[in-house]
Enzyme design. Structure first.
Site, PDB file in Angstrom:
ATOM      1  N   ASP A 210       0.815  -1.221   0.000  1.00  0.00           N
ATOM      2  CA  ASP A 210       0.000   0.000   0.000  1.00  0.00           C
ATOM      3  C   ASP A 210       0.846   1.267   0.000  1.00  0.00           C
ATOM      4  OD1 ASP A 210      -2.526   1.344   0.098  1.00  0.00           O
ATOM      5  OD2 ASP A 210      -2.251   1.687   2.240  1.00  0.00           O
ATOM      6  N   SER A 235      -6.879   5.248   0.326  1.00  0.00           N
ATOM      7  CA  SER A 235      -7.223   3.948  -0.250  1.00  0.00           C
ATOM      8  C   SER A 235      -8.688   3.644  -0.005  1.00  0.00           C
ATOM      9  CB  SER A 235      -6.362   2.843   0.378  1.00  0.00           C
ATOM     10  OG  SER A 235      -4.989   3.111   0.214  1.00  0.00           O
ATOM     11  N   GLN A 285      -5.763  -1.863  -6.618  1.00  0.00           N
ATOM     12  CA  GLN A 285      -6.316  -0.950  -5.620  1.00  0.00           C
ATOM     13  C   GLN A 285      -7.015   0.209  -6.297  1.00  0.00           C
ATOM     14  OE1 GLN A 285      -4.228   2.253  -2.898  1.00  0.00           O
ATOM     15  NE2 GLN A 285      -4.082   0.276  -1.858  1.00  0.00           N
TER      16      GLN A 285
END
Length: 295
Positions: A210, A235, A285
C-alpha cells in the site's frame, strides 16, 4: 535484525483477546490516520492465526471503511466462514471506537501442483544501482509542504529498503507522463528462526503493497501527492493474489500502472516479481484521488 524491523514485526504480532478476537496497536502516522498497509497486514495476521496448519493465503479482498485513529488500539474479529478440503475462507472486521474501519476477506489453500505459466518480468535496473531513500528524499525537501517530511518518511519506512527505479511523483510535479512506476523493496534485515515463516513474509508484503501503488495515478497527471499538497487521497479497496513463494527479506520488484482515473478515484494495478523473474503477487487498488480546490 535492526530495531525498526523488530518494531514492525512487533506491530504485526497481535495480542489474542479471545479465540477469534485479536488486538493490535499502531505506529506513528505520517497523516492523521492509520496507514492502510498496516491495518491490512494486521487483519491478515488475525485471519492466519485461525487457519489450519499447512494452508497459506492465496488471495485477499478488502475495503477501507473509515480513517483509523493512530492513537487507539484496533480490535480484529475473525469469522471462520469455511474450512474445506482444499480451501479455507476467513472474514475479518477491524473495529475502533465501536465502529468498523476495515473489512477483509481472505482465502487460503493447501499447497498443490498445477498448470504453470506467467507474464515475463519487465526490465528494471538492479536495485543495488539505485539510490536509497536516504539519498533520494532530502533532494526534494523544498517541494514538500513540511520540510520535515523526508525525516518523517524515512522513520516511517525505516523497516523497509524501498528504491524508486525513476523519480517518485513528488520529483515530477508539473510533468505528466506515463502512468507507470517501479520500485524495488525488501525488509531492512533478514527474517530467521521462528520469524522465518511463509505467512509472515506474505503479511509483510501486504504491508508494503500500500506504500506506492497509487503513484502511477499521480504520475499520469504530474501530481506529487499528499506531501506536496496537490492531491487529497486515501485507499478505498485493496485486492491481492499470492501466486508463488517469495521472501520479503529479498529484493522484490513492484511494477505498477494505472489504467484509469475518473470521478475523484484512481485505479492502480501492481505485479510483484522475485529477483529471478517469478511473478509472486498481483495487486489491484482503487483510491480517492481528488485535486484540492485551490489547485
Amino acid at each position: 535484525m535492526g530495531d525498526e524491523l523488530a518494531s514492525l514485526l512487533d506491530l504485526l504480532d497481535l495480542e489474542r483477546v479471545e479465540q477469534d478476537i485479536f488486538r493490535g496497536h499502531s505506529r506513528s502516522a505520517l497523516v492523521p490516520r492509520v496507514f492502510g498497509g498496516q491495518v491490512a497486514a494486521q487483519a491478515l495476521v488475525a485471519a492466519c492465526r485461525t487457519v489450519p496448519e499447512g494452508r497459506l493465503p492465496h488471495s485477499l479482498h478488502a475495503y477501507f471503511l473509515r480513517p483509523g485513529d493512530p492513537g487507539a488500539r484496533i480490535v480484529y474479529t475473525v469469522d471462520r466462514i469455511r474450512d474445506g478440503r482444499s480451501f479455507t475462507t476467513r472474514r475479518v472486521v477491524a473495529v475502533q471506537h465501536g465502529q468498523p474501519i476495515f473489512h477483509l476477506s481472505a482465502s487460503f489453500q493447501v499447497q498443490e501442483e498445477g498448470m504453470e505459466h506467467q507474464e515475463p518480468m519487465p526490465h528494471a535496473p538492479d536495485p543495488e544501482t539505485l539510490p536509497t531513500a536516504e539519498e533520494t528524499l532530502p533532494r526534494y525537501r523544498e517541494l514538500f509542504l513540511d520540510p520535515q517530511v523526508p525525516e518523517r518518511l524515512l522513520k516511517a519506512r525505516a523497516a523497509v529498503d524501498l528504491r524508486y527505479v525513476e523519480e517518485p511523483p513528488f520529483g515530477r510535479v508539473g510533468r505528466p507522463g506515463e502512468p507507470r512506476s517501479q520500485v524495488w523493496f525488501r525488509t531492512n534485515g533478514k527474517l530467521d528462526g521462528e520469524r522465518d515463516d511463509p505467512m509472515l513474509h506474505i503479511c509483510l508484503a501486504t504491508y508494503v503493497s500500500d506504500m506506492t501503488l497509487l503513484d502511477s495515478v499521480l504520475l499520469a497527471h504530474g501530481r506529487g501527492g499528499w506531501a506536496v499538497g496537490d492531491v487529497v487521497g486515501a485507499s478505498l479497496d485493496h485486492a491481492m493474489w499470492f501466486h508463488r513463494p517469495f521472501r520479503a527479506d529479498e529484493w522484490l520488484l513492484y511494477d505498477q500502472e494505472s489504467p484509469t482515473a475518473q470521478s475523484g478515484r484512481g485505479l492502480a494495478k501492481g505485479r510483484i516479481f522475485t529477483r529471478d523473474g517469478k511473478l509472486a503477487i498481483s495487486v489491484i487498488q482503487e483510491g480517492v484521488v481528488r485535486i484540492p480546490r485551490e489547485s
